[in-house]
Design a protein around this motif. Structure first.
Motif, PDB file in Angstrom:
ATOM      1  N   ILE A   1       0.850  -1.188   0.000  1.00  0.00           N
ATOM      2  CA  ILE A   1       0.000   0.000   0.000  1.00  0.00           C
ATOM      3  C   ILE A   1       0.888   1.241   0.000  1.00  0.00           C
ATOM      4  O   ILE A   1       1.599   1.509   0.971  1.00  0.00           O
ATOM      5  CB  ILE A   1      -0.935   0.011   1.223  1.00  0.00           C
ATOM      6  N   ASP A   2       0.881   1.981  -1.109  1.00  0.00           N
ATOM      7  CA  ASP A   2       1.713   3.189  -1.232  1.00  0.00           C
ATOM      8  C   ASP A   2       3.121   2.893  -0.710  1.00  0.00           C
ATOM      9  O   ASP A   2       3.650   3.609   0.142  1.00  0.00           O
ATOM     10  CB  ASP A   2       1.075   4.358  -0.480  1.00  0.00           C
TER      11      ASP A   2
ATOM     12  N   ILE B   1       2.124   8.105  -8.088  1.00  0.00           N
ATOM     13  CA  ILE B   1       1.527   6.963  -8.766  1.00  0.00           C
ATOM     14  C   ILE B   1       2.546   6.263  -9.668  1.00  0.00           C
ATOM     15  O   ILE B   1       2.488   5.047  -9.857  1.00  0.00           O
ATOM     16  CB  ILE B   1       0.301   7.418  -9.589  1.00  0.00           C
ATOM     17  N   GLY B   2       3.481   7.018 -10.227  1.00  0.00           N
ATOM     18  CA  GLY B   2       4.497   6.416 -11.094  1.00  0.00           C
ATOM     19  C   GLY B   2       5.264   5.304 -10.408  1.00  0.00           C
ATOM     20  O   GLY B   2       5.576   4.270 -11.022  1.00  0.00           O
ATOM     21  N   GLU B   3       5.578   5.500  -9.122  1.00  0.00           N
ATOM     22  CA  GLU B   3       6.274   4.445  -8.381  1.00  0.00           C
ATOM     23  C   GLU B   3       5.368   3.234  -8.188  1.00  0.00           C
ATOM     24  O   GLU B   3       5.809   2.090  -8.219  1.00  0.00           O
ATOM     25  CB  GLU B   3       6.754   4.972  -7.029  1.00  0.00           C
ATOM     26  N   GLY B   4       4.069   3.497  -7.990  1.00  0.00           N
ATOM     27  CA  GLY B   4       3.137   2.385  -7.830  1.00  0.00           C
ATOM     28  C   GLY B   4       3.017   1.544  -9.088  1.00  0.00           C
ATOM     29  O   GLY B   4       3.063   0.308  -9.034  1.00  0.00           O
ATOM     30  N   THR B   5       2.886   2.200 -10.232  1.00  0.00           N
ATOM     31  CA  THR B   5       2.791   1.444 -11.487  1.00  0.00           C
ATOM     32  C   THR B   5       4.108   0.743 -11.803  1.00  0.00           C
ATOM     33  O   THR B   5       4.116  -0.298 -12.461  1.00  0.00           O
ATOM     34  CB  THR B   5       2.384   2.369 -12.640  1.00  0.00           C
ATOM     35  N   ARG B   6       5.198   1.294 -11.302  1.00  0.00           N
ATOM     36  CA  ARG B   6       6.497   0.623 -11.499  1.00  0.00           C
ATOM     37  C   ARG B   6       6.529  -0.697 -10.746  1.00  0.00           C
ATOM     38  O   ARG B   6       7.029  -1.703 -11.257  1.00  0.00           O
ATOM     39  CB  ARG B   6       7.631   1.533 -11.042  1.00  0.00           C
ATOM     40  N   PHE B   7       5.990  -0.716  -9.516  1.00  0.00           N
ATOM     41  CA  PHE B   7       5.856  -1.988  -8.808  1.00  0.00           C
ATOM     42  C   PHE B   7       5.069  -2.976  -9.669  1.00  0.00           C
ATOM     43  O   PHE B   7       5.421  -4.152  -9.778  1.00  0.00           O
ATOM     44  CB  PHE B   7       5.125  -1.785  -7.472  1.00  0.00           C
TER      45      PHE B   7
ATOM     46  N   VAL C   1      -3.969  -1.470  -8.197  1.00  0.00           N
ATOM     47  CA  VAL C   1      -5.306  -0.933  -7.924  1.00  0.00           C
ATOM     48  C   VAL C   1      -5.174   0.519  -7.480  1.00  0.00           C
ATOM     49  O   VAL C   1      -4.472   0.823  -6.511  1.00  0.00           O
ATOM     50  CB  VAL C   1      -6.018  -1.746  -6.821  1.00  0.00           C
ATOM     51  N   LEU C   2      -5.829   1.413  -8.202  1.00  0.00           N
ATOM     52  CA  LEU C   2      -5.786   2.831  -7.872  1.00  0.00           C
ATOM     53  C   LEU C   2      -6.977   3.181  -6.980  1.00  0.00           C
ATOM     54  O   LEU C   2      -8.128   2.874  -7.303  1.00  0.00           O
ATOM     55  CB  LEU C   2      -5.829   3.669  -9.153  1.00  0.00           C
ATOM     56  N   LEU C   3      -6.689   3.825  -5.862  1.00  0.00           N
ATOM     57  CA  LEU C   3      -7.711   4.204  -4.895  1.00  0.00           C
ATOM     58  C   LEU C   3      -8.092   5.662  -5.102  1.00  0.00           C
ATOM     59  O   LEU C   3      -7.225   6.545  -5.139  1.00  0.00           O
ATOM     60  CB  LEU C   3      -7.195   3.991  -3.473  1.00  0.00           C
ATOM     61  N   GLN C   4      -9.370   5.915  -5.210  1.00  0.00           N
ATOM     62  CA  GLN C   4      -9.849   7.245  -5.554  1.00  0.00           C
ATOM     63  C   GLN C   4      -9.882   8.181  -4.339  1.00  0.00           C
ATOM     64  O   GLN C   4     -10.182   7.767  -3.220  1.00  0.00           O
ATOM     65  CB  GLN C   4     -11.262   7.149  -6.151  1.00  0.00           C
ATOM     66  N   ARG C   5      -9.551   9.456  -4.602  1.00  0.00           N
ATOM     67  CA  ARG C   5      -9.614  10.517  -3.586  1.00  0.00           C
ATOM     68  C   ARG C   5      -8.863  10.106  -2.312  1.00  0.00           C
ATOM     69  O   ARG C   5      -9.371  10.249  -1.207  1.00  0.00           O
ATOM     70  CB  ARG C   5     -11.064  10.875  -3.267  1.00  0.00           C
ATOM     71  N   THR C   6      -7.647   9.605  -2.518  1.00  0.00           N
ATOM     72  CA  THR C   6      -6.871   9.037  -1.418  1.00  0.00           C
ATOM     73  C   THR C   6      -5.430   9.518  -1.501  1.00  0.00           C
ATOM     74  O   THR C   6      -4.832   9.543  -2.572  1.00  0.00           O
ATOM     75  CB  THR C   6      -6.903   7.501  -1.472  1.00  0.00           C
ATOM     76  N   GLY C   7      -4.873   9.866  -0.351  1.00  0.00           N
ATOM     77  CA  GLY C   7      -3.481  10.274  -0.277  1.00  0.00           C
ATOM     78  C   GLY C   7      -2.562   9.116   0.053  1.00  0.00           C
ATOM     79  O   GLY C   7      -2.853   7.952  -0.240  1.00  0.00           O
TER      80      GLY C   7
END
Length: 314
Positions: free
Chosen positions: A152-153, A257-263, A273-279
């Protein structure tokens, strides 16, 4: 640089009058069905929760956090029939804060030692931020002990530190900065991890601030910032065949998000999975989204390990 100096001056001024922290007796999980216990693991006295039966799910919190950060996930996973384990990591919360032992390898070894201590042969590891980097290091070094990963992040490719923590990482000045740890600073950092800072309640700040005035907290904080590497996973993930779900806040200002998609690209058996309106602090800001994905992964993934898990975009 001028802004950073002004911020440091503000930290000193506002920290001079420290608020009294809530006592440990009122810290989470006080007031819940969970009970905290202490256990010495790998030479460190850890405060932890261990509840339920079934497949073990171990929750590893992020930088500056504690068991409290998982207060929404623990009851959900326990209610779904899993054994839940969460702990204040070395140097954080009410666990012991030694002078050293904060490297990536040391934290990974601590997780394995905790599993051994609790008689757990293998577990699903759920890691947030720094905890995600630790969980991944465990999967790299001991794949046989990890049934699944929930990142998670997660750290691993770097972190965009907020101003307060940038200062804390500076040589010499960092020692001064970490000596002034007022409740206002705790609240400021916590709110920076939310897409909507208004969601952070004063009771949340109280829980995060509770261990901060401990005289050893500043030493531990500097130890983590000095010894732990937040950017060590590049080029290393192809060998991780553990089924993995990656959750990322669409408004994460700490790790983009770039680091997340890199994972997602580099882990061979993963779903992003992208979480909406979330930090950055998805488990606390968007617990409904996180819990839905977490429970779906546990239900549909564990029975087919090591097959991949298909999750739809949220």
């Amino acid at each position: 640089m001028r802004f950073d100096r002004a911020l440091l001056a503000s930290m000193v001024g506002l920290s001079a009058c420290r608020a009294a922290p809530i006592p440990e007796s009122l810290a989470y999980p006080a007031g819940t069905p969970f009970r905290a216990q202490y256990r010495t693991v790998d030479g460190t006295r850890l405060r932890l929760i261990d509840s339920g039966s079934g497949t073990p799910v171990v929750f590893i919190h992020g930088f500056g956090a504690s068991i409290y950060g998982w207060r929404h996930q623990l009851p959900a996973a326990l209610g779904a029939g899993y054994r839940v384990v969460a702990f204040d990591n070395r140097g954080f919360g009410f666990s012991e804060k030694p002078g050293h032992g904060y490297s990536n390898a040391a934290y990974a070894h601590l997780v394995i030692s905790l599993l051994d201590s609790l008689g757990i042969a293998s577990a699903v590891l759920v890691g947030h931020s720094m905890g995600g980097a630790i969980a991944t290091e465990v999967a790299l070094a001991h794949p046989e002990r990890v049934r699944g990963l929930v990142l998670i992040d997660a750290a691993g490719f770097g972190v965009r530190w907020p101003g307060v923590l940038k200062i804390a990482r500076w040589p010499f000045i960092g020692a001064i900065a970490t000596a002034f740890r007022g409740r206002w600073i705790t609240g400021r950092v916590l709110r920076s991890t939310f897409a909507d800072p208004r969601k952070v309640a004063e009771t949340d700040v109280d829980q995060y601030y509770a261990p901060v005035p401990d005289a050893k907290y500043g030493r531990a904080l500097r130890g983590v910032l000095r010894e732990f590497r937040f950017d060590t996973l590049a080029g290393r993930l192809a060998s991780v065949h553990t089924p993995t779900v990656i959750l990322w806040g669409d408004a994460d200002r700490w790790i983009g998000i770039g680091e997340g998609t890199r994972f997602g690209r580099e882990l061979p058996r993963s779903e992003f999975v992208l979480l909406q309106r979330t930090g950055h602090d998805a488990p606390e800001e968007s617990p409904e989204q996180v819990n839905r994905v977490l429970l779906d992964f546990l239900k549909s993934g564990l029975s087919r390990v090591p097959e991949n898990v298909a999750l739809s975009r949220q």
